[in-house]
Design a protein around this motif. Structure first.
Motif, PDB file in Angstrom:
ATOM      1  N   GLY A   1      66.303 109.448 -52.424  1.00 35.89           N
ATOM      2  CA  GLY A   1      65.976 110.691 -53.107  1.00 35.89           C
ATOM      3  C   GLY A   1      65.289 111.705 -52.210  1.00 35.89           C
ATOM      4  O   GLY A   1      65.592 111.830 -51.029  1.00 35.89           O
ATOM      5  N   GLY A   2      64.296 112.380 -52.792  1.00 37.86           N
ATOM      6  CA  GLY A   2      63.655 113.506 -52.105  1.00 37.86           C
ATOM      7  C   GLY A   2      62.877 113.135 -50.866  1.00 37.86           C
ATOM      8  O   GLY A   2      62.783 113.935 -49.922  1.00 37.86           O
ATOM      9  N   LEU A   3      62.285 111.944 -50.838  1.00 34.36           N
ATOM     10  CA  LEU A   3      61.578 111.494 -49.630  1.00 34.36           C
ATOM     11  C   LEU A   3      62.561 110.960 -48.600  1.00 34.36           C
ATOM     12  O   LEU A   3      62.437 111.206 -47.400  1.00 34.36           O
TER      13      LEU A   3
ATOM     14  N   ARG B   1      66.088 119.312 -53.771  1.00 36.66           N
ATOM     15  CA  ARG B   1      65.218 118.648 -52.800  1.00 36.66           C
ATOM     16  C   ARG B   1      65.893 117.516 -52.031  1.00 36.66           C
ATOM     17  O   ARG B   1      65.377 117.101 -50.999  1.00 36.66           O
TER      18      ARG B   1
ATOM     19  N   GLY C   1      61.066 105.100 -50.353  1.00 37.57           N
ATOM     20  CA  GLY C   1      61.541 106.380 -50.883  1.00 37.57           C
ATOM     21  C   GLY C   1      61.721 106.283 -52.381  1.00 37.57           C
ATOM     22  O   GLY C   1      62.542 106.989 -52.957  1.00 37.57           O
TER      23      GLY C   1
ATOM     24  N   GLY D   1      55.200 106.638 -49.134  1.00 37.01           N
ATOM     25  CA  GLY D   1      55.184 108.080 -49.377  1.00 37.01           C
ATOM     26  C   GLY D   1      55.315 108.333 -50.859  1.00 37.01           C
ATOM     27  O   GLY D   1      56.011 107.587 -51.563  1.00 37.01           O
ATOM     28  N   SER D   2      54.643 109.334 -51.353  1.00 35.42           N
ATOM     29  CA  SER D   2      54.742 109.667 -52.765  1.00 35.42           C
ATOM     30  C   SER D   2      54.252 111.090 -52.988  1.00 35.42           C
ATOM     31  O   SER D   2      53.464 111.605 -52.193  1.00 35.42           O
ATOM     32  N   VAL D   3      54.716 111.700 -54.074  1.00 34.71           N
ATOM     33  CA  VAL D   3      54.332 113.090 -54.343  1.00 34.71           C
ATOM     34  C   VAL D   3      53.923 113.278 -55.797  1.00 34.71           C
ATOM     35  O   VAL D   3      54.334 112.506 -56.674  1.00 34.71           O
ATOM     36  N   TYR D   4      53.115 114.289 -56.017  1.00 31.97           N
ATOM     37  CA  TYR D   4      52.779 114.731 -57.369  1.00 31.97           C
ATOM     38  C   TYR D   4      52.657 116.252 -57.337  1.00 31.97           C
ATOM     39  O   TYR D   4      51.759 116.788 -56.679  1.00 31.97           O
ATOM     40  N   LYS D   5      53.599 116.905 -57.984  1.00 29.90           N
ATOM     41  CA  LYS D   5      53.634 118.372 -58.014  1.00 29.90           C
ATOM     42  C   LYS D   5      53.570 118.963 -56.609  1.00 29.90           C
ATOM     43  O   LYS D   5      54.488 118.802 -55.834  1.00 29.90           O
TER      44      LYS D   5
ATOM     45  N   GLU E   1      51.368 118.094 -54.256  1.00 29.30           N
ATOM     46  CA  GLU E   1      50.610 117.204 -53.371  1.00 29.30           C
ATOM     47  C   GLU E   1      51.468 116.013 -52.945  1.00 29.30           C
ATOM     48  O   GLU E   1      52.398 115.629 -53.642  1.00 29.30           O
TER      49      GLU E   1
ATOM     50  N   GLN F   1      51.279 112.023 -50.571  1.00 33.63           N
ATOM     51  CA  GLN F   1      50.505 111.016 -49.843  1.00 33.63           C
ATOM     52  C   GLN F   1      51.441 110.280 -48.900  1.00 33.63           C
ATOM     53  O   GLN F   1      52.614 110.064 -49.223  1.00 33.63           O
TER      54      GLN F   1
ATOM     55  N   CYS G   1      58.806 113.061 -60.550  1.00 40.22           N
ATOM     56  CA  CYS G   1      59.240 114.454 -60.364  1.00 40.22           C
ATOM     57  C   CYS G   1      60.076 114.909 -61.561  1.00 40.22           C
ATOM     58  O   CYS G   1      60.066 116.084 -61.913  1.00 40.22           O
TER      59      CYS G   1
ATOM     60  N   PRO H   1      58.247 116.725 -51.128  1.00 36.39           N
ATOM     61  CA  PRO H   1      58.842 115.464 -50.665  1.00 36.39           C
ATOM     62  C   PRO H   1      59.517 115.627 -49.315  1.00 36.39           C
ATOM     63  O   PRO H   1      59.560 114.674 -48.520  1.00 36.39           O
TER      64      PRO H   1
ATOM     65  N   GLY I   1      45.638 115.212 -57.606  1.00 32.05           N
ATOM     66  CA  GLY I   1      46.744 114.814 -58.478  1.00 32.05           C
ATOM     67  C   GLY I   1      46.486 115.130 -59.932  1.00 32.05           C
ATOM     68  O   GLY I   1      46.014 116.208 -60.283  1.00 32.05           O
ATOM     69  N   ARG I   2      46.807 114.157 -60.779  1.00 31.60           N
ATOM     70  CA  ARG I   2      46.696 114.369 -62.221  1.00 31.60           C
ATOM     71  C   ARG I   2      45.248 114.580 -62.665  1.00 31.60           C
ATOM     72  O   ARG I   2      44.993 115.135 -63.728  1.00 31.60           O
TER      73      ARG I   2
ATOM     74  N   TYR J   1      50.014 108.284 -56.971  1.00 32.42           N
ATOM     75  CA  TYR J   1      51.140 109.186 -57.245  1.00 32.42           C
ATOM     76  C   TYR J   1      52.381 108.314 -57.361  1.00 32.42           C
ATOM     77  O   TYR J   1      52.427 107.234 -56.788  1.00 32.42           O
ATOM     78  N   SER J   2      53.385 108.815 -58.071  1.00 33.61           N
ATOM     79  CA  SER J   2      54.590 107.981 -58.133  1.00 33.61           C
ATOM     80  C   SER J   2      55.884 108.731 -57.874  1.00 33.61           C
ATOM     81  O   SER J   2      56.949 108.140 -57.863  1.00 33.61           O
ATOM     82  N   GLY J   3      55.824 110.024 -57.673  1.00 29.18           N
ATOM     83  CA  GLY J   3      57.054 110.789 -57.466  1.00 29.18           C
ATOM     84  C   GLY J   3      57.657 110.544 -56.090  1.00 29.18           C
ATOM     85  O   GLY J   3      56.959 110.233 -55.144  1.00 29.18           O
ATOM     86  N   GLY J   4      58.976 110.681 -56.005  1.00 28.03           N
ATOM     87  CA  GLY J   4      59.603 110.468 -54.712  1.00 28.03           C
ATOM     88  C   GLY J   4      60.979 111.013 -54.593  1.00 28.03           C
ATOM     89  O   GLY J   4      61.499 111.828 -55.095  1.00 28.03           O
TER      90      GLY J   4
END
Lengths: 401, 75
Positions: A38-40, A71, A126, A150-154, A156, A158, A191, A201, B7-8, B72-75
């Motif tokens: 995906g995005g990462l 993305r 990912g 790796g991970s994202v939130y809005k 931000e 990490q 996401c 990402p 984050g949240r 965080y959990s998005g990817g």
């Protein structure tokens, strides 16, 4: 070792004093498994393949959707509906035919993880869910393999290099050093739920590729035993030191047998309280009874029309908890796209001591649609309209410094 | 003292920085923040003091930099 074509292709990095032909050889001999496409993963894979990694494995069972294209830059409009691993592999082979690309059109599981990861030198995370992340973490711990989180939130993101060898018997921190046990699934959002700006990402994926290349070429990883946090709105990076000697590793399996016996999906889902969630069968029963009000809290852009039974549309972004307090005793089922915002809303109602019986439909409208066959809808039941990815929420409600 | 949240937790605290009265232990810090923002109790997060991820027994100095970081959990 290198053909004239390869020497020309990699000439700019071979020129680097600390990289040189030795570094290029190490990359060519290296194998990287990327879990999730995906995005990462898209930017990470692009740069790893461009740099001349010897072997890259791509693992994902998903297909390309239009909402990915903002993305997930390995895919084009023509790829919509194609398997991500096939589309990504095609692009990567075209980018650098010297790289061996393996396609794994399935998800990482306790059945395949140990055998598969053992074939690679390092893993790139990912993924977008906790079950996969804890599974990668525990498999890499058992196999003594490093992995790049790796991970994202809005806005931000990490990134961290975990389980890096510090000495013969000592590894750097891992994800369980941060969170020994999974947090409640309802406290997390993907996401698809909260939205993301594609460059976030993108940047985190590039940092993952950077640390991966440095690890493989024996450069000192900058983020070893550190968690890097990126904030796109402030354009800032912060690093936090991780203690590698943390003894609390939660319920991490210590043997391959224990690992094989663990159900990571259940393990991570079970961390929800579960008390307010209902499945589709329970939801059907509630529809028949007409005892509960059903409130769809998706945003207007996430659906068009539906309704065989009576529902109320109340976008999540516009909800004021106080409006439920004035209704006396509430009996409400909340529905969102995937059952996360609806559960979060109930947590808020409970924490504000609002009276009532509240339920959240597990997996939301998407889950409902997935489970209901066409005959069901022909019988007069509702099919929720297809949603689009949830866009970033209005940031005006939070203050940033 | 100033606490930075990520984050949240920004949505729960309605800001990425929270100003609270000085406390000298991680436990008191956690209590103070969760009393002011009860929804924090429903979230996991780690606490970093002066950029080091801290244990519950660590001491806080008046000029310490404090951060609350959720997963965080998005990817």
């Amino acid at each position: 070792m290198f053909s004239p074509e390869e020497k020309e292709r990699y000439s700019r990095q071979i020129l680097l004093d600390s990289f040189g032909e030795d570094g290029q050889v190490k990359l060519k001999q290296a194998a990287v498994l990327v879990v999730g496409a995906g995005g990462l993963a898209c930017p990470a894979m692009t740069y790893l393949v461009a740099a001349g990694i010897g072997h890259i494995g791509i693992m994902d069972d998903d297909t390309v959707e239009r909402s990915n294209l903002q993305r997930q830059t390995l895919y084009s409009t023509n790829d919509i509906g194609r398997k991500k691993v096939n589309a990504a592999a095609g692009r990567l082979r075209a980018l650098n035919p010297n790289v061996r690309v393996s396609e794994y059109d399935f998800v990482l599981s306790t059945e395949n993880a140990l055998d598969l990861i053992a074939q690679f030198d390092i893993v790139i995370d990912g993924t977008d869910n906790l079950a996969a992340r804890y599974l990668i973490n525990d498999a890499c711990a058992l196999l003594k393999k490093p992995w790049v989180y790796g991970s994202v939130y809005k806005f931000e993101g990490q990134v961290a290099l975990f389980n890096f060898p510090l000495s013969d018997n000592l590894r750097s921190a891992d994800y369980r050093s941060l969170f020994p046990e999974p947090p409640p699934a309802s406290s997390l959002a993907t996401c698809n739920e909260v939205g993301v700006v594609g460059v976030v990402p993108g940047l985190i994926g590039l940092l993952q590729a950077t640390e991966c290349i440095k690890y493989l070429t024996n450069e000192t990883p900058a983020i070893n035993s550190k968690l890097i946090c990126f904030d796109a709105l402030n354009l800032s990076f912060e690093s936090f030191e991780l203690l590698s000697n943390s003894s609390d590793k939660g319920s991490r399996p210590l043997t391959a047998t224990e690992f094989h016996q663990k159900d990571y999906m259940e393990y991570c889902q079970s961390k929800t309280d579960g008390s307010c969630e209902i499945n589709t069968e329970q939801f059907e029963s509630i529809i028949k009874d007409r005892d509960f009000e059903i409130i769809d809290i998706r945003e207007a852009h996430e659906f068009s029309t539906f309704s065989v039974f009576k529902t109320r549309h109340l976008p999540y972004s516009s909800i004021n908890i106080e409006q439920f307090r004035s209704n006396g005793h509430n009996k409400i089922v909340f529905i969102c796209r995937r059952g996360i915002r609806s559960k979060l809303l109930i947590e808020k109602l409970k924490s504000e001591n609002v009276n009532g019986v509240f339920f959240s439909l597990i997996d939301g409208a998407e889950g409902w649609n997935r489970l209901r066959d066409s005959n069901f809808f022909e019988k007069g039941h509702v099919k929720f309209s297809e949603g689009v990815d949830f866009l970033p929420e209005n940031l005006s409600t939070t203050k940033r410094q | 003292m100033k606490v930075k949240v990520f984050g949240r937790l920004i949505e729960i605290c309605e800001s990425n920085y929270v100003e609270i009265d000085f406390v000298d232990s991680v436990e008191l810090l956690k209590n103070s923040m969760e009393t002011r923002f009860p929804l924090l109790k429903q979230h996991k997060y780690f606490i970093a003091i002066d950029k080091v991820i801290s244990g519950s027994n660590d001491l806080i100095k008046p000029d310490s930099e404090i951060a609350f970081m959720p997963p965080y959990s998005g990817g």
